[in-house]
Design an enzyme around this catalytic site. Structure first.
Site, PDB file in Angstrom:
ATOM      1  CB  SER A  57      -0.932  -0.048   1.204  1.00 38.92           C
ATOM      2  OG  SER A  57      -1.582   0.993   1.184  1.00 38.92           O
ATOM      3  CE1 TYR A  70      -3.972  -2.051   4.981  1.00 43.78           C
ATOM      4  CE2 TYR A  70      -2.944   0.091   4.845  1.00 43.78           C
ATOM      5  CZ  TYR A  70      -3.559  -1.209   3.918  1.00 43.78           C
ATOM      6  OH  TYR A  70      -3.901  -1.526   2.711  1.00 43.78           O
TER       7      TYR A  70
HETATM    8  P1  NAD Z   1     -11.239  -6.070   0.399  1.00 45.16           P
HETATM    9  O1  NAD Z   1     -11.421  -5.715   1.760  1.00 45.16           O
HETATM   10  O2  NAD Z   1     -12.329  -5.689  -0.658  1.00 45.16           O
HETATM   11  O3  NAD Z   1     -10.629  -7.359   0.217  1.00 45.16           O
HETATM   12  C1  NAD Z   1      -9.717  -8.117   1.168  1.00 45.16           C
HETATM   13  C2  NAD Z   1      -9.978  -9.484   1.134  1.00 45.16           C
HETATM   14  O4  NAD Z   1      -8.974 -10.175   1.934  1.00 45.16           O
HETATM   15  C3  NAD Z   1     -11.152  -9.820   1.390  1.00 45.16           C
HETATM   16  O5  NAD Z   1     -11.776 -10.851   0.532  1.00 45.16           O
HETATM   17  C4  NAD Z   1     -11.112 -10.399   2.852  1.00 45.16           C
HETATM   18  O6  NAD Z   1     -12.104 -11.620   3.069  1.00 45.16           O
HETATM   19  C5  NAD Z   1      -9.890 -11.045   2.615  1.00 45.16           C
HETATM   20  N1  NAD Z   1      -9.231 -11.302   4.164  1.00 45.16           N
HETATM   21  C6  NAD Z   1      -8.850 -10.292   4.981  1.00 45.16           C
HETATM   22  N2  NAD Z   1      -8.591 -11.244   6.118  1.00 45.16           N
HETATM   23  C7  NAD Z   1      -8.305 -12.418   5.627  1.00 45.16           C
HETATM   24  C8  NAD Z   1      -7.720 -13.669   6.250  1.00 45.16           C
HETATM   25  N3  NAD Z   1      -7.348 -13.838   7.580  1.00 45.16           N
HETATM   26  N4  NAD Z   1      -7.792 -15.106   5.466  1.00 45.16           N
HETATM   27  C9  NAD Z   1      -8.394 -14.838   4.223  1.00 45.16           C
HETATM   28  N5  NAD Z   1      -8.799 -13.829   3.366  1.00 45.16           N
HETATM   29  C10 NAD Z   1      -9.019 -12.569   4.162  1.00 45.16           C
HETATM   30  O7  NAD Z   1     -10.129  -5.034   0.056  1.00 45.16           O
HETATM   31  P2  NAD Z   1      -9.183  -4.604  -1.067  1.00 45.16           P
HETATM   32  O8  NAD Z   1      -9.239  -3.093  -1.415  1.00 45.16           O
HETATM   33  O9  NAD Z   1      -9.566  -5.660  -2.343  1.00 45.16           O
HETATM   34  O10 NAD Z   1      -7.600  -5.044  -0.770  1.00 45.16           O
HETATM   35  C11 NAD Z   1      -7.069  -6.191  -1.298  1.00 45.16           C
HETATM   36  C12 NAD Z   1      -5.372  -5.862  -0.602  1.00 45.16           C
HETATM   37  O11 NAD Z   1      -5.058  -4.544  -1.215  1.00 45.16           O
HETATM   38  C13 NAD Z   1      -5.298  -5.653   0.655  1.00 45.16           C
HETATM   39  O12 NAD Z   1      -4.186  -6.329   0.997  1.00 45.16           O
HETATM   40  C14 NAD Z   1      -5.163  -4.133   0.927  1.00 45.16           C
HETATM   41  O13 NAD Z   1      -4.511  -3.841   2.134  1.00 45.16           O
HETATM   42  C15 NAD Z   1      -4.630  -3.946  -0.397  1.00 45.16           C
HETATM   43  N6  NAD Z   1      -4.852  -2.215  -0.682  1.00 45.16           N
HETATM   44  C16 NAD Z   1      -6.131  -1.797  -0.869  1.00 45.16           C
HETATM   45  C17 NAD Z   1      -6.211  -0.497  -1.007  1.00 45.16           C
HETATM   46  C18 NAD Z   1      -7.708   0.337  -1.220  1.00 45.16           C
HETATM   47  O14 NAD Z   1      -7.871   1.373  -1.271  1.00 45.16           O
HETATM   48  N7  NAD Z   1      -8.685  -0.464  -1.316  1.00 45.16           N
HETATM   49  C19 NAD Z   1      -5.404   0.779  -0.893  1.00 45.16           C
HETATM   50  C20 NAD Z   1      -3.774  -0.044  -0.594  1.00 45.16           C
HETATM   51  C21 NAD Z   1      -3.797  -1.403  -0.548  1.00 45.16           C
END
Ligand code: NAD
Length: 251
Positions: free
Chosen positions: A143, A156
């Site tokens: 991130s 985070y």
């Molecule tokens: P999201 O919350 O839609 O998806 C995250 C996924 O991780 C979900 O399907 C959730 O069930 C799964 N997850 C969480 N804990 C888990 C566990 N213990 N075991 C198995 N699965 C688990 O969010 P997203 O935006 O799709 O995030 C995906 C990645 O991108 C993450 O690592 C997040 O930190 C990163 N990210 C997202 C953003 C944003 O703005 N959305 C920004 C920077 C980084």
């Protein structure tokens, strides 16, 4: 278009958001996919159905990535089903507000367990298979917070910074085995994780500091993730690819 025919990609947290878009894009590029999910079996099944319709093989596997044993079982099952895991996308993660002077220590531990240890466990489980075949790719999803910090979200940010350090460590460590390890670092992306913030009162101020003027879509992250996993990135390892609409001009 990328070609991942005869490759198997395991995507953690593949039932929604960036993970879902990545699983579907891998399927469109010919990969067989393992869709990991924690709780939402219905959404995971829908992603699987979509991949099967595209014409590749796909399975869903329930596993809490914070639990090492459940990761080991997921990888064993995937190897049994497909014979190999060529690509690991360490995508599962959680993002929560947790101020330093009111720290919820359970949440602190959970953030470390999922965002750091889960990625260690998954890599520890797949690397021996990749080493045996002298081939493999790992893409860690970090991130912008891991590079420039994030107020009120220091657990985070710390975990996402750790992913960058892990990428820079594993890249050279595994290079002799033809295993590449890279990182994609998203900025704001419109998913369930961020939607409340993007739709809330601070939404406009968030968009104001993104030079492209908007949050990214999950597909706009999936493309760069596929690139890092593809042969087009065959000379890239230990690298961080920022995908953030220009919001953080650092590497
Ligand atoms: P999201 O919350 O839609 O998806 C995250 C996924 O991780 C979900 O399907 C959730 O069930 C799964 N997850 C969480 N804990 C888990 C566990 N213990 N075991 C198995 N699965 C688990 O969010 P997203 O935006 O799709 O995030 C995906 C990645 O991108 C993450 O690592 C997040 O930190 C990163 N990210 C997202 C953003 C944003 O703005 N959305 C920004 C920077 C980084």
């Amino acid at each position: 278009m990328f070609n991942f025919k005869d490759k198997v990609a395991l995507i953690t947290g593949g039932s929604r958001g960036i993970g879902q878009a990545t699983a579907i894009m891998f399927a469109e590029a010919g990969a067989d996919v393992v869709i990991n999910y924690q709780k939402d079996d219905k959404s995971a099944d829908q992603v699987k159905e979509k991949c099967l319709t595209i014409g590749v093989k796909a399975i869903t596997v329930q596993a809490d990535t914070a639990d090492r044993q459940s990761i080991i079982e997921m990888v064993d099952l995937s190897i049994k089903e497909f014979g190999n895991i060529e690509i690991l996308i360490n995508n599962a993660g959680i993002w929560n507000e947790n101020p330093i002077d009111g720290m919820d220590t359970n949440l602190l531990q959970m953030t470390i367990d999922i965002n750091i240890l889960g990625c260690f466990y998954a890599a520890m489980a797949v690397v021996p298979h990749m080493k045996k075949r002298k081939s493999g790719v790992i893409v860690n999803i970090s991130s912008t917070a891991g590079q420039r910090g994030e107020s009120f979200h220091s657990p985070y940010a710390a975990t996402k910074g750790a992913l960058i350090a892990m990428t820079k460590s594993w890249g050279p460590e595994l290079a002799d085995y033809n295993i590449r390890v890279n990182c994609v670092a998203p900025g704001w992306v419109a998913t369930d994780m961020s939607q409340a913030s993007l739709d809330g009162p601070e939404g406009d101020s968030i968009r104001k500091v993104i030079p492209l003027g908007r949050a990214g879509t999950p597909e706009e992250l999936a493309g760069p993730i596929l690139f890092m996993a593809s042969d087009m990135a065959s000379f890239i390892t230990g690298e961080i690819l920022n995908v953030n609409g220009g919001a953080v001009l650092c590497g």
